[in-house]
Structures are given as C-alpha cells and as structure tokens.
Design a protein around this motif. Sequence first.
Motif, PDB file in Angstrom:
ATOM      1  N   VAL A  17       0.839  -1.192   0.000  1.00 20.11           N
ATOM      2  CA  VAL A  17       0.000   0.000   0.000  1.00 20.11           C
ATOM      3  C   VAL A  17       0.879   1.250   0.000  1.00 20.11           C
ATOM      4  CG1 VAL A  17      -1.793   1.275   1.234  1.00 20.11           C
ATOM      5  CG2 VAL A  17      -1.836  -1.231   1.203  1.00 20.11           C
ATOM      6  N   LEU A  18       0.699   2.063  -1.013  1.00 21.62           N
ATOM      7  CA  LEU A  18       1.481   3.287  -1.164  1.00 21.62           C
ATOM      8  C   LEU A  18       0.824   4.452  -0.429  1.00 21.62           C
ATOM      9  CD1 LEU A  18       4.077   4.166  -2.639  1.00 21.62           C
ATOM     10  CD2 LEU A  18       2.639   4.854  -4.569  1.00 21.62           C
ATOM     11  N   ALA A  19      -0.495   4.503  -0.450  1.00 23.19           N
ATOM     12  CA  ALA A  19      -1.256   5.551   0.235  1.00 23.19           C
ATOM     13  C   ALA A  19      -2.685   5.077   0.419  1.00 23.19           C
ATOM     14  CB  ALA A  19      -1.232   6.852  -0.559  1.00 23.19           C
ATOM     15  N   ALA A  20      -3.333   5.569   1.468  1.00 28.29           N
ATOM     16  CA  ALA A  20      -4.735   5.221   1.707  1.00 28.29           C
ATOM     17  C   ALA A  20      -5.340   6.251   2.653  1.00 28.29           C
ATOM     18  CB  ALA A  20      -4.856   3.819   2.313  1.00 28.29           C
TER      19      ALA A  20
ATOM     20  N   ASP B   9       0.412  14.155  -0.750  1.00 27.60           N
ATOM     21  CA  ASP B   9       0.593  14.439   0.679  1.00 27.60           C
ATOM     22  C   ASP B   9      -0.393  13.592   1.468  1.00 27.60           C
ATOM     23  OD1 ASP B   9       0.699  15.564   3.308  1.00 27.60           O
ATOM     24  OD2 ASP B   9       1.477  17.424   2.448  1.00 27.60           O
ATOM     25  N   GLN B  10       0.117  12.795   2.407  1.00 22.46           N
ATOM     26  CA  GLN B  10      -0.752  11.895   3.153  1.00 22.46           C
ATOM     27  C   GLN B  10      -1.225  12.468   4.486  1.00 22.46           C
ATOM     28  OE1 GLN B  10       0.147   7.667   3.093  1.00 22.46           O
ATOM     29  NE2 GLN B  10       1.662   7.963   1.479  1.00 22.46           N
ATOM     30  N   ASP B  11      -0.984  13.735   4.719  1.00 26.47           N
ATOM     31  CA  ASP B  11      -1.490  14.389   5.926  1.00 26.47           C
ATOM     32  C   ASP B  11      -2.997  14.599   5.764  1.00 26.47           C
ATOM     33  OD1 ASP B  11      -2.281  16.170   7.937  1.00 26.47           O
ATOM     34  OD2 ASP B  11      -0.365  17.214   7.928  1.00 26.47           O
ATOM     35  N   PRO B  12      -3.832  14.042   6.661  1.00 29.84           N
ATOM     36  CA  PRO B  12      -5.286  14.177   6.493  1.00 29.84           C
ATOM     37  C   PRO B  12      -5.756  15.629   6.586  1.00 29.84           C
ATOM     38  CG  PRO B  12      -4.773  13.216   8.626  1.00 29.84           C
ATOM     39  CD  PRO B  12      -3.490  13.236   7.849  1.00 29.84           C
ATOM     40  N   GLU B  13      -5.034  16.465   7.309  1.00 30.64           N
ATOM     41  CA  GLU B  13      -5.424  17.870   7.371  1.00 30.64           C
ATOM     42  C   GLU B  13      -5.225  18.544   6.019  1.00 30.64           C
ATOM     43  OE1 GLU B  13      -4.402  22.075   9.659  1.00 30.64           O
ATOM     44  OE2 GLU B  13      -3.760  20.179  10.557  1.00 30.64           O
ATOM     45  N   VAL B  14      -4.121  18.229   5.364  1.00 29.33           N
ATOM     46  CA  VAL B  14      -3.877  18.775   4.026  1.00 29.33           C
ATOM     47  C   VAL B  14      -4.962  18.295   3.068  1.00 29.33           C
ATOM     48  CG1 VAL B  14      -2.301  18.774   2.052  1.00 29.33           C
ATOM     49  CG2 VAL B  14      -1.392  18.991   4.378  1.00 29.33           C
TER      50      VAL B  14
ATOM     51  N   ARG C   2     -15.229  18.822  -6.276  1.00 28.05           N
ATOM     52  CA  ARG C   2     -15.023  18.517  -7.690  1.00 28.05           C
ATOM     53  C   ARG C   2     -13.668  19.025  -8.175  1.00 28.05           C
ATOM     54  NH1 ARG C   2     -19.745  19.743  -9.125  1.00 28.05           N
ATOM     55  NH2 ARG C   2     -19.357  21.948  -9.567  1.00 28.05           N
ATOM     56  N   ALA C   3     -13.288  20.219  -7.717  1.00 31.24           N
ATOM     57  CA  ALA C   3     -12.020  20.805  -8.147  1.00 31.24           C
ATOM     58  C   ALA C   3     -10.820  20.064  -7.558  1.00 31.24           C
ATOM     59  CB  ALA C   3     -11.968  22.273  -7.749  1.00 31.24           C
ATOM     60  N   ALA C   4     -10.985  19.482  -6.365  1.00 29.34           N
ATOM     61  CA  ALA C   4      -9.863  18.806  -5.702  1.00 29.34           C
ATOM     62  C   ALA C   4      -9.445  17.539  -6.433  1.00 29.34           C
ATOM     63  CB  ALA C   4     -10.244  18.479  -4.257  1.00 29.34           C
ATOM     64  N   GLY C   5     -10.412  16.843  -7.037  1.00 27.11           N
ATOM     65  CA  GLY C   5     -10.090  15.639  -7.791  1.00 27.11           C
ATOM     66  C   GLY C   5     -10.074  14.382  -6.937  1.00 27.11           C
ATOM     67  N   ALA C   6      -9.457  13.328  -7.479  1.00 19.67           N
ATOM     68  CA  ALA C   6      -9.481  12.003  -6.860  1.00 19.67           C
ATOM     69  C   ALA C   6      -8.687  11.967  -5.556  1.00 19.67           C
ATOM     70  CB  ALA C   6      -8.927  10.964  -7.827  1.00 19.67           C
ATOM     71  N   VAL C   7      -9.216  11.228  -4.594  1.00 18.69           N
ATOM     72  CA  VAL C   7      -8.560  11.093  -3.294  1.00 18.69           C
ATOM     73  C   VAL C   7      -7.165  10.493  -3.443  1.00 18.69           C
ATOM     74  CG1 VAL C   7      -8.645   9.880  -1.084  1.00 18.69           C
ATOM     75  CG2 VAL C   7     -10.708  10.939  -1.997  1.00 18.69           C
ATOM     76  N   THR C   8      -7.025   9.481  -4.291  1.00 18.96           N
ATOM     77  CA  THR C   8      -5.719   8.834  -4.430  1.00 18.96           C
ATOM     78  C   THR C   8      -4.654   9.801  -4.930  1.00 18.96           C
ATOM     79  OG1 THR C   8      -6.494   8.007  -6.580  1.00 18.96           O
ATOM     80  CG2 THR C   8      -6.533   6.469  -4.737  1.00 18.96           C
TER      81      THR C   8
END
Length: 293
Positions: A171-174, A210-215, A198-204
């Motif tokens: 797992v690279l990111a989740a 950046d894997q910081d949930p706040e970011v 919509r502007a942010a795009g896909a979660v992956t």
Amino acid sequence: MSDQLIRAISKDGSIKASAVSTRGLTERARQIHRTLPVATAALGRLLAGASMMGSALKEDGASLTLQIKGGGPLGTLLAVSDNQGNVRGTVDNPAVELPLRPDGKLDVGSAVGNQGTLTVIRDLNMKEPYVGSVGLLWGEIAEDLALYFVESEQVPTACGLGVLVDRDQSVLAAGGYLIQMLPGANEDAADQLEASIRAAGAVTELLRRDQDPEVLLRQVMAGIPIDILEKNPIEYRCDCSRARMERALISLGREELRSMIDEQGGAELTCRFCDNVQRFTREDLEGLLESLG
C-alpha cells in the motif's frame, strides 16, 4: 507519517468533517489477509470509512461495524471500528483478481458488486445495537456510504475514499474524507462544498502528493474556513485474546468439546481479524470441559 484521524468543523458551524490517512493500517490488513490489489483497495476503503464513522461515537466502549454483501467475487467485507477510530476488518475472498478498468484503475465496483446491501451496526453498549442498511448502487464504497447517510439519516453527505497500491502490491497511500452538512446549512454552502470537492479531484491523487489528512481536508474544502477540533493517531487494532477464544470454545458445549478432545486431541483457533493463533492442548480442553461443571 503514522496513520491519523482528524475532525473539523467549518467556522460558521454549518459543516462537520473528518479525514484519515490509513496507509499503515491498510498495509497491515493486506499482510494479515494476503489480499491481492483489488481486495486491498476494497477493504482499505471500508476500513477508512469505518474509522471515520466509528470516531463519531461518543460512548466509551462503543463500536461501529460496516458490512457489505454486494454479490461480487470478493464476497462479504467487514470492518469494525472503536470510538477512537482504530479498526480491523476481513474480506471473504482476498485472492480475487480482475482486469483493470478502461481508465487503468482497479475495478473495485465489480469486485464488491452492487446487488446487495451495506449494513451499519452501531453498538452503544445498550440492550440492542442500532442497525441500518441500504441497497448498494455502485459497490465503490464511498458513494454507498454517502447514500446511507442520505437515505437512512437524512444527512447530506460527501465521502471520498482511496487506496493506492504500489507495483509490489504493498500500500502506497490510503485514506479519505467524510463531510456532512449540519441542520440549518444554506444552499450556498452546499454548492461551494460541491464545487471544491469537484475541483480537488481524486482522493488517491491527493494522497499521493501528501498523506497528511489535514492537508487532504483543506484541499477538498478549499475556500471554506475550518477549525480542526482534534487530530489523533489510529491503527489496525484487534481485541482478540486467548480468554476470548476460551469462551468461544466453552460456548460450543460439553458434547462438542468432548468430541474435539477424542477426535483431535486439541484445537487451534485463528482470529478472523488478525494473525493471532492460539493452540489448545488436550489438557487445556479438558480443563475447559471441567469448568462447565
């Protein structure tokens, strides 16, 4: 960075949100269950969703269970969270392989299926747990969780979940986010949120950078001022123990225990959620039999 969960609220009090980074716990689940990529992605999404939903429970010792029976080749998926967001989970058929979608992504929807139900069980330490369910429409999990909140609890909800699997199947990111409109929120706030998601795009793709949930949350809610209420570590955590397994053996009853002693001379139990294996000798089982009186 270690896995984390954050909870936030918009400064005007109209939107509540949570987000998680779950690379470590999803990789732990992959190693325990030896999942192939599409099962890793499906189970990882469900674990992230359960973590955010479970963390909303206020009662000590409360737990939340998500169960998906979608009719797809993965079979039943299960994730259980405590009220801190720590999770554990299983998938019936971890070795499923499917062709990639035309866009090159893992075909989670087909692996899960959309001919069954999503069930949510909230155990608040009362006589009976709260159980709600909705029919699956997509099998992609995030959309189905959002639908559950809209249909069962009448709460407008946006959910995004993602698992990025590396070439070596690790797992690279989740992680993901769960955003809900609170009573009294106006349509402008909902429109602004929809546009920013919509502007942010896909979660992956966001997690890849950046894997910081706040970011992650600030990108998904760009333009909406928020206050971070809490930020806590989370992990893959199973509450199994030898004592629990002993109680499970005792619950089989006198005849079954005697048969186990006579035919097998012992027993080996493996936790369905983790790699804990407990072995019980003939003497151990005879001791349990004696405890029945």
